[in-house]
Design an enzyme around this catalytic site. Sequence first.
Site, short mmCIF file in Angstrom:
data_model
loop_
_atom_site.label_atom_id
_atom_site.label_comp_id
_atom_site.label_asym_id
_atom_site.label_seq_id
_atom_site.Cartn_x
_atom_site.Cartn_y
_atom_site.Cartn_z
N ASP A 1 0.85 -1.20 0.00
CA ASP A 1 0.00 0.00 0.00
C ASP A 1 0.89 1.26 0.00
OD1 ASP A 1 -2.77 -1.42 0.92
OD2 ASP A 1 -1.06 -2.26 1.97
N HIS B 1 -4.41 -3.61 5.91
CA HIS B 1 -4.14 -3.86 4.49
C HIS B 1 -5.47 -4.27 3.85
CE1 HIS B 1 -2.70 -5.20 0.68
NE2 HIS B 1 -3.17 -6.41 0.91
P1 NAI Z 1 -1.27 -18.45 -4.57
O1 NAI Z 1 -2.63 -19.05 -4.45
O2 NAI Z 1 -0.63 -18.35 -5.90
O3 NAI Z 1 -0.27 -19.24 -3.62
C1 NAI Z 1 -0.56 -19.55 -2.30
C2 NAI Z 1 0.27 -20.75 -1.93
O4 NAI Z 1 0.08 -20.97 -0.54
C3 NAI Z 1 -0.14 -22.02 -2.64
O5 NAI Z 1 1.01 -22.67 -3.15
C4 NAI Z 1 -0.82 -22.83 -1.54
O6 NAI Z 1 -0.68 -24.23 -1.74
C5 NAI Z 1 -0.08 -22.33 -0.32
N1 NAI Z 1 -0.75 -22.57 0.96
C6 NAI Z 1 -2.07 -22.50 1.24
N2 NAI Z 1 -2.28 -22.83 2.51
C7 NAI Z 1 -1.07 -23.07 3.05
C8 NAI Z 1 -0.65 -23.48 4.35
N3 NAI Z 1 -1.53 -23.69 5.32
N4 NAI Z 1 0.67 -23.64 4.55
C9 NAI Z 1 1.55 -23.45 3.57
N5 NAI Z 1 1.21 -23.09 2.31
C10 NAI Z 1 -0.09 -22.91 2.07
O7 NAI Z 1 -1.38 -17.02 -3.87
P2 NAI Z 1 -0.39 -15.77 -3.98
O8 NAI Z 1 -0.78 -14.94 -5.13
O9 NAI Z 1 1.01 -16.25 -3.87
O10 NAI Z 1 -0.83 -14.95 -2.68
C11 NAI Z 1 -0.60 -15.46 -1.39
C12 NAI Z 1 -1.32 -14.61 -0.35
O11 NAI Z 1 -0.83 -13.29 -0.34
C13 NAI Z 1 -2.82 -14.50 -0.58
O12 NAI Z 1 -3.47 -14.63 0.67
C14 NAI Z 1 -2.99 -13.09 -1.09
O13 NAI Z 1 -4.28 -12.58 -0.81
C15 NAI Z 1 -1.93 -12.39 -0.28
N6 NAI Z 1 -1.49 -11.08 -0.79
C16 NAI Z 1 -1.18 -10.12 0.15
C17 NAI Z 1 -0.76 -8.87 -0.20
C18 NAI Z 1 -0.42 -7.84 0.84
O14 NAI Z 1 -0.13 -6.71 0.45
N7 NAI Z 1 -0.43 -8.13 2.14
C19 NAI Z 1 -0.64 -8.52 -1.63
C20 NAI Z 1 -0.94 -9.59 -2.54
C21 NAI Z 1 -1.36 -10.82 -2.11
#
Ligand code: NAI
Length: 325
Positions: free
Chosen positions: A159, A187
Amino acid sequence: MKAPVRVAVTGAAGQIGYSLLFRIASGEMLGKDQPVILQLLDLPQAQTAVKGVMMELEDCAFPLLAGMIATDDPNVAFKDAQVALLVGARPRSKGMERKDLLEANGAIFTVQGKALNDHADRNVKVLVVGNPANTNAYIAMKSAPDLDPKNFTAMLRLDHNRALSQLAAKTGTAVSDIEHMLVWGNHSPTMYADYRFATVNGESLKAKINDEAWNRDVFLPTVGKRGAAIIEARGLSSAASAANAAIDHIHDWVLGTNGKWVTMGIPSDGSYGIPEGVMYGFPVVCENGEYTIVQGLEIDEFSRERMNLTLAELEEERAGVAHLL
Ligand code: NAI
């Protein structure tokens, strides 16, 4: 050569992981003279994909990559971890209520908080990226009573960086010339990016813009809804920019900001009337591996309203997970 730092990354097979891991291994996060060991956590069904990412990491032949492991067990992933990036989370699926999302993530972050509590280095620096990031960080912190709560943080840096770019574009200036910008709160679209104190080359940014309607009607909604705009345009959520923000957050926390203000989601110490313990975005400066909240900023009526709005959302989320803690 320095001793390697153990960096645990969850959600290692995901989109953000794919941008993040290579930059950690190349030294962008902890410094070009700091070897790292990557401890990668993902779900059992993602282990083959994690292995593929590890093959690519090997093929980069990074001089600073001193080792790596993959596991589906948080107790193994967090063993002696000095930095932990909690990226993996349960995404909101179609028809899922916010309450269900909190519940599903509560289950993940209580377990991971406990694993950190039991196995991580006592000074582990934890950054939660997985959404809802502030509340997930709060859950992990509360599940790790033997670790210092100060070491649990949530990512507001994306952000912060989004706001900086919008301000630079608006004023025709360089991002690097803008100082003293900050983001308050959660966030989420309720975050409050605040440029009242910002300067560009020493000049007041607010005076230069001099347009309150733009602040309220264009700037804040643009930054707040940027994630949704990226999904709309790309068909996928922001990943490279999220990974970049995670690198910035840990880099600055560990290596210091040289007096520069950055935004971190941290447990409130009561500053600015934000109740103690709430995981809230604050302006901080970092030095010697510690962050300190910038104090003494005047809060006007509009800002208080916006700060309370984002606080109310966090308190509601906190109430929604209270039964898990
Ligand atoms: P993605 O769906 O591509 O990858 C998530 C990964 O986490 C997958 O490989 C999945 O198998 C794994 N996963 C799910 N539960 C798990 C657990 N209990 N233990 C270990 N691994 C687990 O998602 P992406 O795009 O990589 O995003 C990840 C997170 O980051 C999402 O929650 C998204 O909303 C968040 N995010 C946060 C931002 C921020 O500014 N704080 C910005 C962008 C995304």
